[in-house]
Scaffold this active site. Structure first.
Site, PDB file in Angstrom:
ATOM      1  N   ASP A 188     -60.948  -0.975  58.908  1.00 43.76           N
ATOM      2  CA  ASP A 188     -60.108  -0.492  57.814  1.00 43.76           C
ATOM      3  C   ASP A 188     -60.898   0.383  56.851  1.00 43.76           C
ATOM      4  O   ASP A 188     -60.411   1.384  56.356  1.00 43.76           O
ATOM      5  CB  ASP A 188     -59.539  -1.683  57.018  1.00 43.76           C
ATOM      6  CG  ASP A 188     -58.464  -2.402  57.808  1.00 43.76           C
ATOM      7  OD1 ASP A 188     -58.168  -1.944  58.936  1.00 43.76           O
ATOM      8  OD2 ASP A 188     -57.935  -3.400  57.302  1.00 43.76           O
ATOM      9  N   TYR A 206     -61.242   3.827  58.078  1.00 45.08           N
ATOM     10  CA  TYR A 206     -59.975   4.535  57.923  1.00 45.08           C
ATOM     11  C   TYR A 206     -59.827   5.017  56.486  1.00 45.08           C
ATOM     12  O   TYR A 206     -59.509   6.168  56.216  1.00 45.08           O
ATOM     13  CB  TYR A 206     -58.816   3.598  58.305  1.00 45.08           C
ATOM     14  CG  TYR A 206     -57.460   4.260  58.249  1.00 45.08           C
ATOM     15  CD1 TYR A 206     -56.886   4.814  59.391  1.00 45.08           C
ATOM     16  CD2 TYR A 206     -56.764   4.329  57.044  1.00 45.08           C
ATOM     17  CE1 TYR A 206     -55.654   5.425  59.333  1.00 45.08           C
ATOM     18  CE2 TYR A 206     -55.524   4.950  56.978  1.00 45.08           C
ATOM     19  CZ  TYR A 206     -54.970   5.496  58.128  1.00 45.08           C
ATOM     20  OH  TYR A 206     -53.757   6.106  58.065  1.00 45.08           O
ATOM     21  N   LYS A 225     -31.719  -7.372  68.731  1.00 49.09           N
ATOM     22  CA  LYS A 225     -31.057  -7.010  67.481  1.00 49.09           C
ATOM     23  C   LYS A 225     -31.971  -7.478  66.350  1.00 49.09           C
ATOM     24  O   LYS A 225     -32.074  -8.672  66.074  1.00 49.09           O
ATOM     25  CB  LYS A 225     -29.697  -7.697  67.393  1.00 49.09           C
ATOM     26  CG  LYS A 225     -28.915  -7.261  66.177  1.00 49.09           C
ATOM     27  CD  LYS A 225     -27.506  -7.807  66.200  1.00 49.09           C
ATOM     28  CE  LYS A 225     -26.631  -7.140  65.167  1.00 49.09           C
ATOM     29  NZ  LYS A 225     -27.271  -6.975  63.858  1.00 49.09           N
ATOM     30  N   GLU A 233     -34.466   0.583  63.066  1.00 51.29           N
ATOM     31  CA  GLU A 233     -34.504  -0.529  62.129  1.00 51.29           C
ATOM     32  C   GLU A 233     -35.866  -0.583  61.451  1.00 51.29           C
ATOM     33  O   GLU A 233     -36.900  -0.498  62.119  1.00 51.29           O
ATOM     34  CB  GLU A 233     -34.256  -1.835  62.903  1.00 51.29           C
ATOM     35  CG  GLU A 233     -33.872  -3.003  62.047  1.00 51.29           C
ATOM     36  CD  GLU A 233     -32.350  -3.194  61.954  1.00 51.29           C
ATOM     37  OE1 GLU A 233     -31.586  -2.289  62.385  1.00 51.29           O
ATOM     38  OE2 GLU A 233     -31.947  -4.246  61.446  1.00 51.29           O
TER      39      GLU A 233
END
Length: 680
Positions: free
Chosen positions: A43, A46, A125, A183
């Site tokens: 991280d 990054y 879903k 979604e």
DNA sequence: GATCCTCGAGTTCT
DNA sequence: CTCGAGGATC
């Protein structure tokens, strides 16, 4: 991974080259991290590259392009959200709740298309927020919520911060315009981490991943959204211009994946109603193990030409249906908030609920734990609340959905006196639990003490359940555990609903319980702070009861896992004359066990190893496995940590198995366990 | 003194 | 299963 050092004071040209390089790195790492869950850089690395790019863009305004990863950080607060009209409406799906509705759907589709068998693209879903992303010439230009289906809210600034959503589509052949439907959601582990951060920062925790995702998207300050680990899955297309979409839904999703859009892997092609049912069952079995929440599965006719010919009925497509799982969360009304008195006098508020069907059972009661919990959730009588029964079995009031009339009588107040014995209720400084001070004077505490004494892991008296104990105590036939061993048939049959046969069974069970072990007996006494594990430690250390009774605090503290608090509790218990009296009476009545010399340090093949059992083993009960392990000197703990040596997992193993895998603990199945128990 | 780990206690429904 | 709190450990 060498990304080079930032040039000191670069010219525009050098800066442009470096900026392009940095964007490439960041896009790839971002994809590895969020898309594949397989980061190849730390991280910190990054962040370093990210800040370098930010600095370059700050120095050269012309390098700031809309699809730069830095544009994900979000801008300053906005005043509300603008409305956005979808080019193609975002429809909702009809729902099927059982097998017959699913078969009816398949039948309608077949008859309408006049074919014998239909191929369906099946997918999950997600329990998140529907979103429409508009790409023009491959660049994300706009994102909106579903809203009422025709008009939603423009949340572009926030959606830009979602790192799994490409700001620019991959590939060279791109549609001029495309609405991608999908979604936005939070993964469960991200949700847990987010709530931990919220708690640490003293902020309000979110109730569930869906709420957290919704709250994050509705932030007016997208810099906050940028710190929420939102995800996205694409599952459909709205308007599309300048390019033909593929011929089937499955190809459409593959096409999305090629564009770099995140698509869920949990999808398949199946045929006919039987195929649909099989997918439903397979996903249902794995539901809790999925990294995100879902509320069902979706079936879509795979061929898009057939989808078009089936068309729409009112506001829902005829070519697709959602097959819902039984809800794990439901809304209901709090009819009353009462309190219960526990074995230790703990006064626990309980919500009496209007019966509601959640997660496969009807729930009428839910604990509210303690007074602070009632305040934190701000539950009043007659409020509408959300009740959950998740992977967990025990129902829980999650939050108030809508406040009731909230008159004075609706407010919950902790009683100042025990509702059973009228003794004073005291909440010690720094404790969360309020307690009745009546002790064994309190009938409720006597009942609980007897139930504890009789329970399976203690004296194991079958048939002595809450109904019988209730009657025995109310009739004052039994006051202490010792009284149980002097019961006769007549006094039992005198009670309601107690025939000769069942009365005799209870007496037999009581007789049988006389043969026990020291650790069961010590546990059965119900000494505060002494549960099953501590009772076993005490029994093993002292070997016989008299040594335990006469031990002082210093001697007790020598026992494993016994400190000053537990030691004081044990001394206090045996100092009470009536407790000594009951112990004497029990032994006089014939309760016995094998007493031995004190033991220190267990020996055995598995001595010192810590096991955790989870799930259901095919041929062995959990109790049985535990007993066998302990007989060999192993310890069986309740939760997995890095000190755990083995996790034994059976069918339907839950979070403990996941945690074991996280921590890299060795996982055994039943066969593996047998091997350890009986090396061949 | 802080942190991690475990245990105890309470709880629901079939 | 979850929470709170005691005990062990650094």
């Amino acid at each position: 991974m060498s990304a080079g050092a930032a040039p000191g004071a670069p010219g525009l040209e050098a800066a442009a080259i470096r900026a392009a390089e940095l964007r490439g790195f960041l896009q790839r790492y971002g994809h590895e991290y969020y898309g594949l869950d397989a980061p190849s850089v730390a991280d910190a690395e990054y962040d370093r590259l990210f800040r370098e790019l930010q600095a370059l863009e700050a120095a050269h305004a012309e390098l700031r392009v809309p699809d730069s990863p830095t544009q994900r950080v979000g801008g300053a607060p906005q005043n509300g959200f603008a409305e956005w009209k979808h080019r193609q409406p975002m429809l909702s799906l009809n729902n099927a709740f059982d097998q017959s509705e699913l078969e009816a759907f398949d039948k309608r589709v077949r008859e309408s298309l006049d074919v014998d068998m239909v191929e369906y693209a099946v997918e999950l879903k997600f329990d998140g927020l529907a979103m429409s992303l508009t790409y023009e010439e491959g660049v994300l230009v706009q994102a909106a919520t579903r809203g009422d289906g025709a008009t939603g809210e423009d949340v572009t600034a926030n959606v830009r911060t979602i790192r799994t959503i490409p700001l620019r589509l991959a590939g060279t052949s791109l549609p001029r315009l495309m609405e991608v439907r999908g979604e936005v959601l939070l993964f469960k582990h991200d949700f847990v981490a987010l709530n931990r951060r919220q708690a640490q920062a003293g902020e309000k925790e979110f109730v569930n991943p869906r709420n957290a995702a919704a709250g994050s998207l509705r932030q007016l300050d997208s810099r906050i959204t940028a710190h929420r680990p939102l995800r996205f899955f694409a599952y459909g297309v709205g308007a599309i211009e300048g390019m033909e979409s593929p011929a089937t839904h499955a190809h459409l999703l593959d096409w999305f994946a090629d564009f770099g859009l995140p698509v869920c892997d949990e999808r398949a092609l199946v045929s006919g109603a039987a195929g649909l049912a099989a997918f439903y069952a397979s996903v249902g079995a794995r539901r809790d193990a999925l990294p995100y929440d879902i509320d069902g599965v979706v079936y879509k006719v795979n061929r898009l030409a057939w989808q078009r010919s089936l068309g729409y009925v009112s506001r829902a497509p005829r070519f697709a249906i959602a097959h819902k799982f039984p809800a794990q969360e439901e809304q209901t009304q709090v009819e009353d908030i009462e309190v219960q008195v526990g074995r230790t006098g703990a006064i626990t508020p309980v919500a009496r609920l209007k019966p509601v069907f959640v997660g496969g059972v009807t729930v009428t009661n839910a604990t509210l734990h303690n007074e602070d919990e009632v305040r934190r959730k701000d539950v009043w009588r007659r409020d509408l609340v959300i009740v959950r029964r998740a992977g967990d079995v025990i129902p829980e009031v999650m939050m108030v959905a809508q406040a009731g009339p909230r008159e004075v009588v609706d407010y919950f107040r902790m009683p100042t006196h025990c509702p059973v014995c009228q003794s004073e209720v005291v909440r010690e400084e720094g404790e969360a639990i309020a307690r009745c001070t009546g002790g064994l004077y309190c009938a409720a505490q006597r009942k609980q003490a007897l139930l504890h004494f009789a329970q399976r892991r203690a004296m194991d008296i079958e048939g002595l359940g809450d109904k019988l104990v209730e009657q025995l105590v109310d009739a004052d036939v039994v006051r202490t555990a010792a009284n149980l061993y002097h019961l006769d048939l007549a006094s039992l049959v005198a009670l309601e609903r107690m025939a000769d046969k069942s009365a005799q069974n209870v007496l037999d069970a009581i007789g049988k319980s006389k043969a026990t072990s020291l650790s069961r007996f010590v546990f059965a006494l119900g000494i505060r702070q002494v549960g099953e594990a501590t009772a076993r430690d005490l029994a093993r250390h002292f070997g016989n009861l008299d040594a335990l009774i006469t031990a002082d605090e210093a001697q007790l503290a020598e026992v494993n896992d016994v400190g000053p608090v537990v030691a004081a509790s044990v001394v206090r218990f045996f100092r009470q004359p009536h407790n000594r009296e009951v112990v004497l009476q029990l032994r006089a009545a014939g309760v016995h066990w094998e007493e031995g010399a004190p033991q220190t340090g267990a020996t055995g093949a598995l001595a010192g190893k810590t096991f955790v059992l989870t799930g259901t083993l095919p041929n062995m009960s959990r109790e049985d496995a535990k007993a066998q392990l302990e007989a060999r000197g192993a310890k069986v703990a309740g939760s997995v940590s890095k000190k755990t040596d083995y996790v034994v997992a059976g069918a339907e193993a839950g979070s403990k198995l996941l945690r074991a895998q996280d921590l890299g603990v060795t996982v055994l199945d039943e066969a593996g366990l047998k091997n350890l128990l009986e090396p061949t």
